[in-house]
Design a protein around this motif. Structure first.
Motif, short mmCIF file in Angstrom:
data_model
loop_
_atom_site.label_atom_id
_atom_site.label_comp_id
_atom_site.label_asym_id
_atom_site.label_seq_id
_atom_site.Cartn_x
_atom_site.Cartn_y
_atom_site.Cartn_z
N VAL A 1 0.90 -1.30 -0.02
CA VAL A 1 0.22 -0.04 0.20
C VAL A 1 0.78 1.40 -0.04
O VAL A 1 0.46 2.17 -0.73
CB VAL A 1 -0.92 0.07 1.32
CG1 VAL A 1 -1.60 1.44 1.31
CG2 VAL A 1 -1.89 -1.02 1.10
N VAL B 1 0.80 4.14 -2.85
CA VAL B 1 0.70 5.50 -2.41
C VAL B 1 1.96 6.49 -3.16
O VAL B 1 1.72 7.55 -3.61
CB VAL B 1 0.43 5.93 -1.05
CG1 VAL B 1 0.15 7.12 -0.54
CG2 VAL B 1 -1.12 5.07 -0.69
N ALA C 1 1.68 9.43 -5.93
CA ALA C 1 2.10 10.66 -5.50
C ALA C 1 3.19 11.17 -6.63
O ALA C 1 3.20 12.28 -7.05
CB ALA C 1 2.74 10.81 -4.03
#
Length: 66
Positions: free
Chosen positions: A14, A18, A22
Motif C-alpha cells: 500500500v 501511494v 504521488a
C-alpha cells in the motif's frame, strides 16, 4: 505466516502504491506549476477624477454651555 508478517507485506504494498501515485500526479495546487497568465485590460475611456472629495462624516462643533 503470521498475521503480523502478512500485515507488514500488505502495508509495504500500500505504501509503494501511494508513493507511486504521488510521484505520477505531482504536487497538489499551484506549487511546482507555472503561474497562470494574467489578463491586462486597458480601459477604453479614462475615468474622470472627482471634483471635490466626498464629506467624511458629520461635523461636530462645540456649543457653549449656558
Amino acid at each position: 505466516m503470521s498475521s503480523e508478517s502478512v500485515g507488514g507485506i500488505f502495508g509495504a504494498i500500500v505504501a509503494a502504491v501511494v508513493l507511486a501515485v504521488a510521484v505520477v500526479f505531482g504536487p497538489i495546487g499551484q506549487y511546482g506549476k507555472p503561474p497562470k497568465p494574467t489578463k491586462v485590460e486597458a480601459p477604453a475611456v479614462a475615468p474622470a477624477a472627482p471634483v471635490a472629495p466626498a464629506p467624511r462624516g458629520p461635523v461636530i462643533r462645540e456649543v457653549p454651555n449656558q
